[in-house]
Scaffold this motif. Structure first.
Motif, short mmCIF file in Angstrom:
data_model
loop_
_atom_site.label_atom_id
_atom_site.label_comp_id
_atom_site.label_asym_id
_atom_site.label_seq_id
_atom_site.Cartn_x
_atom_site.Cartn_y
_atom_site.Cartn_z
N HIS A 36 68.19 -0.56 66.13
CA HIS A 36 67.61 -0.84 67.14
C HIS A 36 68.57 -0.55 68.39
N ILE A 37 69.71 -1.42 68.24
CA ILE A 37 70.83 -1.20 69.37
C ILE A 37 71.46 -0.02 69.46
N MET A 75 67.10 -12.16 65.59
CA MET A 75 68.54 -12.46 65.10
C MET A 75 69.23 -13.37 65.99
N THR A 76 70.02 -14.29 65.55
CA THR A 76 70.97 -15.30 66.10
C THR A 76 72.11 -14.68 66.54
N ILE A 77 72.37 -14.73 67.95
CA ILE A 77 73.45 -14.18 68.47
C ILE A 77 74.47 -15.18 69.03
N ALA A 112 66.25 -6.40 71.29
CA ALA A 112 66.53 -6.35 69.59
C ALA A 112 66.49 -7.98 68.88
N GLN A 113 66.97 -8.79 69.66
CA GLN A 113 66.79 -10.19 69.49
C GLN A 113 65.69 -10.96 69.20
N LEU A 144 69.86 -7.49 59.49
CA LEU A 144 70.89 -6.73 60.17
C LEU A 144 70.59 -5.38 60.22
N GLU A 145 70.31 -4.72 59.22
CA GLU A 145 69.84 -3.28 59.52
C GLU A 145 69.15 -2.68 60.30
N ALA A 146 67.98 -3.40 60.59
CA ALA A 146 66.92 -3.11 61.70
C ALA A 146 67.55 -3.54 63.13
#
Length: 83
Positions: free
Chosen positions: A80-81, A50-52, A44-45, A74-76
């Protein structure tokens, strides 16, 4: 009652909590489950950029400390997760 859309300040870190269906203990610690969780979140990242910053996985929920660009990212990522 449906949840209202989150206000996502661009580039600001936020905490997201996602729980398992019916709060079941589906994320019990094991080598297989840990590898599966890491793989799903890593994919997903990569897909959504996305920055985790941090990740905590409990038996029935996950806490993510991340920095989304906007609401759509954020929604996508969460979709996915969660799927």
């Amino acid at each position: 009652m449906p949840r209202l859309p989150r206000f996502v300040p661009p580039g600001k870190p936020m905490v997201v909590t996602m729980r398992c269906f019916q709060s079941r203990f589906l994320l019990r610690p094991s080598d297989r489950i840990n590898a599966l969780i890491k793989g799903v979140i890593a994919r997903a990242q990569l897909l959504y950029g996305m920055t985790i910053h941090d990740l905590v996985v409990m038996s029935n929920h996950v806490h993510l400390y991340l920095c989304p660009r906007d609401h759509e990212q954020l929604e996508a990522f969460q979709r996915h997760i969660g799927s």
